[in-house]
Structure formats: structure tokens, C-alpha cells
Design a protein around this motif. Sequence first.
Motif, mmCIF file in Angstrom:
data_model
loop_
_atom_site.group_PDB
_atom_site.id
_atom_site.type_symbol
_atom_site.label_atom_id
_atom_site.label_comp_id
_atom_site.label_asym_id
_atom_site.label_seq_id
_atom_site.Cartn_x
_atom_site.Cartn_y
_atom_site.Cartn_z
ATOM 1 N N GLN A 3 0.904 -1.352 -0.108
ATOM 2 C CA GLN A 3 0.064 0.027 -0.023
ATOM 3 C C GLN A 3 0.815 1.128 -0.139
ATOM 4 O OE1 GLN A 3 -2.747 -0.408 3.433
ATOM 5 N NE2 GLN A 3 -4.537 -0.371 1.825
ATOM 6 N N LEU A 4 0.444 2.221 -0.605
ATOM 7 C CA LEU A 4 1.048 3.375 -0.962
ATOM 8 C C LEU A 4 0.090 4.528 -0.634
ATOM 9 C CD1 LEU A 4 3.420 2.827 -3.955
ATOM 10 C CD2 LEU A 4 4.221 2.995 -1.493
ATOM 11 N N VAL A 5 0.137 5.367 0.419
ATOM 12 C CA VAL A 5 -1.005 6.289 0.651
ATOM 13 C C VAL A 5 -0.452 7.651 0.843
ATOM 14 C CG1 VAL A 5 -2.853 7.154 2.351
ATOM 15 C CG2 VAL A 5 -2.124 4.291 1.810
ATOM 16 N N GLU A 6 -0.725 8.490 -0.144
ATOM 17 C CA GLU A 6 -0.143 9.886 -0.149
ATOM 18 C C GLU A 6 -1.164 10.856 0.708
ATOM 19 O OE1 GLU A 6 0.277 8.239 -4.459
ATOM 20 O OE2 GLU A 6 -1.355 8.104 -2.914
ATOM 21 N N SER A 7 -0.453 11.793 0.939
ATOM 22 C CA SER A 7 -1.360 12.833 1.862
ATOM 23 C C SER A 7 -0.604 14.335 1.643
ATOM 24 C CB SER A 7 -1.470 12.366 3.081
ATOM 25 O OG SER A 7 -0.136 12.530 3.767
ATOM 26 N N GLY A 8 -1.344 15.533 2.205
ATOM 27 C CA GLY A 8 -0.606 16.646 2.121
ATOM 28 C C GLY A 8 -0.898 17.547 0.998
ATOM 29 N N GLY A 9 -1.859 16.959 0.058
ATOM 30 C CA GLY A 9 -2.179 17.771 -1.043
ATOM 31 C C GLY A 9 -3.147 18.965 -0.616
ATOM 32 N N ALA A 10 -3.158 19.934 -1.174
ATOM 33 C CA ALA A 10 -3.809 21.365 -0.872
ATOM 34 C C ALA A 10 -3.744 22.473 -1.849
ATOM 35 C CB ALA A 10 -3.173 21.911 0.471
ATOM 36 N N LEU A 11 -4.607 23.478 -1.775
ATOM 37 C CA LEU A 11 -4.522 24.564 -2.539
ATOM 38 C C LEU A 11 -3.667 25.359 -1.973
ATOM 39 C CD1 LEU A 11 -5.925 26.574 -4.446
ATOM 40 C CD2 LEU A 11 -7.542 27.188 -2.857
ATOM 41 N N VAL A 12 -2.657 25.744 -2.900
ATOM 42 C CA VAL A 12 -1.559 26.823 -2.534
ATOM 43 C C VAL A 12 -1.529 27.920 -3.538
ATOM 44 C CG1 VAL A 12 1.123 27.109 -1.941
ATOM 45 C CG2 VAL A 12 -0.205 24.758 -1.641
ATOM 46 N N GLN A 13 -1.062 29.259 -3.043
ATOM 47 C CA GLN A 13 -0.946 30.290 -3.810
ATOM 48 C C GLN A 13 0.436 29.994 -4.590
ATOM 49 O OE1 GLN A 13 -1.263 33.924 -1.551
ATOM 50 N NE2 GLN A 13 -3.555 33.907 -1.779
ATOM 51 N N PRO A 14 0.453 30.614 -5.640
ATOM 52 C CA PRO A 14 1.829 30.714 -6.734
ATOM 53 C C PRO A 14 2.794 31.323 -5.791
ATOM 54 C CG PRO A 14 -0.057 31.524 -7.959
ATOM 55 C CD PRO A 14 -0.542 31.440 -6.585
ATOM 56 N N GLY A 15 3.940 30.726 -5.984
ATOM 57 C CA GLY A 15 5.279 31.075 -5.131
ATOM 58 C C GLY A 15 5.134 30.366 -3.679
ATOM 59 N N GLY A 16 4.271 29.805 -3.486
ATOM 60 C CA GLY A 16 4.247 29.186 -2.152
ATOM 61 C C GLY A 16 4.904 27.627 -1.934
ATOM 62 N N SER A 17 5.120 27.011 -0.863
ATOM 63 C CA SER A 17 5.390 25.813 -0.554
ATOM 64 C C SER A 17 4.651 24.789 -0.012
ATOM 65 C CB SER A 17 6.395 26.147 0.275
ATOM 66 O OG SER A 17 7.622 26.856 0.018
ATOM 67 N N LEU A 18 4.876 23.655 -0.236
ATOM 68 C CA LEU A 18 3.884 22.607 0.228
ATOM 69 C C LEU A 18 4.905 21.124 0.279
ATOM 70 C CD1 LEU A 18 0.884 21.824 0.984
ATOM 71 C CD2 LEU A 18 0.728 20.904 -1.470
ATOM 72 N N ARG A 19 4.638 20.260 1.355
ATOM 73 C CA ARG A 19 5.037 19.197 1.224
ATOM 74 C C ARG A 19 4.133 18.001 1.584
ATOM 75 N NH1 ARG A 19 9.042 16.423 6.042
ATOM 76 N NH2 ARG A 19 6.953 16.089 7.100
ATOM 77 N N VAL A 20 4.367 17.172 0.481
ATOM 78 C CA VAL A 20 3.286 16.048 0.276
ATOM 79 C C VAL A 20 4.200 14.797 0.759
ATOM 80 C CG1 VAL A 20 1.758 16.981 -1.526
ATOM 81 C CG2 VAL A 20 3.970 15.614 -2.012
ATOM 82 N N SER A 21 3.409 13.635 1.457
ATOM 83 C CA SER A 21 4.007 12.575 1.924
ATOM 84 C C SER A 21 3.528 11.388 1.368
ATOM 85 C CB SER A 21 3.872 12.602 3.306
ATOM 86 O OG SER A 21 4.405 13.704 3.941
ATOM 87 N N CYS A 22 4.082 10.255 1.421
ATOM 88 C CA CYS A 22 3.568 8.674 0.975
ATOM 89 C C CYS A 22 3.854 7.866 2.013
ATOM 90 C CB CYS A 22 4.258 8.483 -0.315
ATOM 91 S SG CYS A 22 3.960 6.861 -0.897
ATOM 92 N N ALA A 23 2.980 7.176 2.756
ATOM 93 C CA ALA A 23 3.153 6.300 3.714
ATOM 94 C C ALA A 23 3.113 4.840 3.013
ATOM 95 C CB ALA A 23 2.131 6.300 4.829
ATOM 96 N N ALA A 24 4.288 3.989 3.243
ATOM 97 C CA ALA A 24 4.274 2.727 2.367
ATOM 98 C C ALA A 24 4.117 1.767 3.443
ATOM 99 C CB ALA A 24 5.672 2.558 1.950
#
Length: 119
Positions: A3-24
Amino acid sequence: QVQLVESGGALVQPGGSLRVSCAASGFTFSMYYMSWVRQAPGKGLEWVSGINTGGGSTDYGDSVKGRFTISRDNAKNTLYLQMNSLKPEDTALYYCTRDRGALYGMDYWGKGTLVTVSS
């Protein structure tokens, strides 16, 4: 089972930052090369980044080089993608994949996490 489960997606403004994760789970995470692949709305799949088993070697697609950083924590069975200086064209569904190279391909995929870059 694997199983691979991604998380952390979101709405972000241009120029912004975000971290997404994947639990294996369901396999020995530390023994496999892992990749992130994305699919923008109405477009095909694009390989984004990959990381070797120990985390010491990483690769990036030209469109994200210098802005994204892939990493992994083998103790936590987790893959990460740090995304900085985000652009509207980074809007996509981001998939975590177990990557067995040219011979076997990406044999397991998560369901994806949606990143939307918009003002």
C-alpha cells in the motif's frame, strides 16, 4: 499487501510551498527506489522525481529541478516531496510509486494527492 498512501495535497498560492508525503506498507520500503509521478488536468503522466534506497541519490525532471526536493525516512516507511516556488503549472494529482526501473517499471502506485496552485 503493498500500500502507498499519499497525503498533504492542498490549495496553494503561486510562489508558495507545500510538502506531500507517502506512507508505505506491505513491503520492505528501504529496499526499493521510489518515485513521484504527477498528472495535470487533461494531460498525461509526468515523472517528477526519484530517490534511491538510502536516500543519497536523487533525480528530478527538468520542470521541477531546483524547486522540488525528494527525501525519504526509511525508519518511518515514508517518502516526501517538498515543493517550493510553486507555479500554476504544478497543479496536478501527485502519485507515489514503487519504481523497479526499466525492466519491471513502476509496479505499485498510490491513489494520489491533489495539489492545486492558484491565486
